[in-house]
Design a protein around this motif. Sequence first.
Motif, PDB file in Angstrom:
ATOM      1  N   SER A 146       0.824  -1.206   0.000  1.00 14.88           N
ATOM      2  CA  SER A 146       0.000   0.000   0.000  1.00 14.88           C
ATOM      3  C   SER A 146       0.858   1.255   0.000  1.00 14.88           C
ATOM      4  N   GLY A 147       1.951   1.238   0.774  1.00 17.47           N
ATOM      5  CA  GLY A 147       2.849   2.397   0.819  1.00 17.47           C
ATOM      6  C   GLY A 147       3.492   2.678  -0.518  1.00 17.47           C
ATOM      7  N   ILE A 148       3.877   1.608  -1.252  1.00 13.03           N
ATOM      8  CA  ILE A 148       4.458   1.775  -2.590  1.00 13.03           C
ATOM      9  C   ILE A 148       3.440   2.413  -3.529  1.00 13.03           C
ATOM     10  N   CYS A 403      -5.169  -2.074   2.605  1.00 10.20           N
ATOM     11  CA  CYS A 403      -4.949  -1.979   4.055  1.00 10.20           C
ATOM     12  C   CYS A 403      -6.021  -2.754   4.825  1.00 10.20           C
ATOM     13  N   ASP A 404      -5.574  -3.532   5.803  1.00  9.07           N
ATOM     14  CA  ASP A 404      -6.496  -4.350   6.600  1.00  9.07           C
ATOM     15  C   ASP A 404      -6.902  -3.691   7.909  1.00  9.07           C
ATOM     16  N   ASN A 405      -6.085  -2.771   8.415  1.00  8.45           N
ATOM     17  CA  ASN A 405      -6.376  -2.160   9.723  1.00  8.45           C
ATOM     18  C   ASN A 405      -5.710  -0.793   9.812  1.00  8.45           C
ATOM     19  N   ASP A 406      -5.860  -0.138  10.970  1.00  6.00           N
ATOM     20  CA  ASP A 406      -5.325   1.213  11.146  1.00  6.00           C
ATOM     21  C   ASP A 406      -3.800   1.231  11.113  1.00  6.00           C
ATOM     22  N   ILE A 407      -3.151   0.178  11.622  1.00  3.46           N
ATOM     23  CA  ILE A 407      -1.685   0.119  11.580  1.00  3.46           C
ATOM     24  C   ILE A 407      -1.212   0.113  10.126  1.00  3.46           C
ATOM     25  N   ASP A 408      -1.858  -0.712   9.296  1.00  2.00           N
ATOM     26  CA  ASP A 408      -1.518  -0.760   7.867  1.00  2.00           C
ATOM     27  C   ASP A 408      -1.676   0.607   7.227  1.00  2.00           C
ATOM     28  N   ARG A 409      -2.793   1.281   7.542  1.00  2.24           N
ATOM     29  CA  ARG A 409      -3.044   2.589   6.930  1.00  2.24           C
ATOM     30  C   ARG A 409      -2.009   3.622   7.367  1.00  2.24           C
ATOM     31  N   GLY A 410      -1.625   3.565   8.651  1.00  2.00           N
ATOM     32  CA  GLY A 410      -0.616   4.498   9.151  1.00  2.00           C
ATOM     33  C   GLY A 410       0.739   4.271   8.501  1.00  2.00           C
ATOM     34  N   ILE A 411       1.154   2.999   8.408  1.00  2.00           N
ATOM     35  CA  ILE A 411       2.436   2.674   7.770  1.00  2.00           C
ATOM     36  C   ILE A 411       2.426   3.120   6.314  1.00  2.00           C
ATOM     37  N   ALA A 412       1.327   2.805   5.619  1.00  2.00           N
ATOM     38  CA  ALA A 412       1.223   3.150   4.202  1.00  2.00           C
ATOM     39  C   ALA A 412       1.290   4.660   3.996  1.00  2.00           C
ATOM     40  N   GLY A 413       0.615   5.411   4.856  1.00  2.00           N
ATOM     41  CA  GLY A 413       0.591   6.867   4.714  1.00  2.00           C
ATOM     42  C   GLY A 413       1.960   7.496   4.891  1.00  2.00           C
ATOM     43  N   VAL A 414       2.655   7.093   5.958  1.00  2.00           N
ATOM     44  CA  VAL A 414       3.986   7.655   6.223  1.00  2.00           C
ATOM     45  C   VAL A 414       4.974   7.206   5.152  1.00  2.00           C
ATOM     46  N   MET A 415       4.958   5.902   4.821  1.00  2.16           N
ATOM     47  CA  MET A 415       5.875   5.389   3.806  1.00  2.16           C
ATOM     48  C   MET A 415       5.634   6.053   2.457  1.00  2.16           C
TER      49      MET A 415
END
Length: 449
Positions: A146-148, A403-415
């Motif tokens: 997702s981050g990519i 993204c499956d959860n809030d952690i995924d969304r946070g990592i993806a957004g910052v990355m």
Amino acid sequence: METIRKHGEEQPYIPLGIFKLRIPIIHYKWEWSECLQAILMCSTCLGAIPILTEVLGVSFEIAWSMVIINGFLYTLHTSLGDPVVPGWITPSIPITTAFLMNYAQGTERVQALIAVQLMLSFIFLIMGTTGFASKLINIVPNSIKSGILLGAGIAAVTGEFKLEGGRFGIYPIAITIGIILSYYILFSEGFANLRKRNKVANKIGEYGMLPAILICIIIAPLVKEIPALNVEVGTFIKIPDLKGVFNALSPFKIGFPTAKIFLSAIPTALMVYIIAFGDFVTSEALIAEADQIRTDESIDFNANRSNIISAIRNFIMALVSPYVPLCGPLWAAVTAAISERYKDGREAMDSIFSGMGTFRWMTFISVSIVPIVTLVQPVLPIALSLTLIVQGFVCTRLAMNLCDNDIDRGIAGVMGAVLAVRGASMGLIVGVLLYFILTDRKVRKLNLE
């Protein structure tokens, strides 16, 4: 007559090992919607001409010939079983250009480009032949994928709207109108409902971004953002100057890069592959999305095969006509547009290969037709801008869906933000660090399994 596919099976093909040979008309239908769309969408392919002339210092005629050669190699993907529309590795163009600017324009700079493209082709080949490409797609966590995608989407959009060098500042009216129309036709829920009730709206929707580009061709000269259109009707077909391209650019003529140049090209080639990896993620997501809806056709997307075909294209171009945009596995905006029409059912598009294959064969033909090229030449930057902004929407949409959860969304957004601002290498480092710091060890173990 085209070969007929039975319900739920793959589109017929001739097996060639990992490849699946499909010939237009024989193995899939010719789709007139994609054919007409390709005639004007070839303007984006021709958008490589100003990049090639500025960076490599070649003439317009040589650059045009390079585009035709590259256009033919695009057809390898659907011909050999890859159900996507291939394109440039667009987000890598600033990275590649920055590397090339370290060398004097002329032979040395061309050799630097040859080194990058040959190194990239070897990476694609290793990833494809070892089978690691498919494993990598499955191993890489959704937050990193997702981050990519998010980084590619942000970079595509911000590049068009940046204050210095952004195309929006040069063609604000045409791009505004074009992108509103493109988004409305491709993604609007209201227009999707209108298509079900109105035959005219449905017909317009079948042509993807084409109506928006046609409107831009009309509007841009009227508001003085591009010069008046001038169609050349003398010569009909442009025969590529193969000898001129070979003499000016081929390493067999100008010499191969030195070991020092090859070594200096490795980091750039690795960064470009990281970006290209995002295209494999996008391809997998787009095809999986379409495959779920169209149960009448089984679509086989194989990342290993896509890597090998991309390796072949980059290898040939490096030895014959080194190409600054490089050879990537996906044109996300057009693949998304064709996939949307494919979802409308078999009556709208018989096979995914019908749409993708027709489009790429027709763009190859169109970039060789002089009246078409002279017609769209002034609108090339606008068409390229629309493509990138549509790609930005597609990438961000797919990123959120992964993204499956809030952690995924946070990592993806910052990355994604770091990738867009600081480049692929830094973005990947940040994403991997956040993944290992923030996710549960048991979750990571399940991902690997």
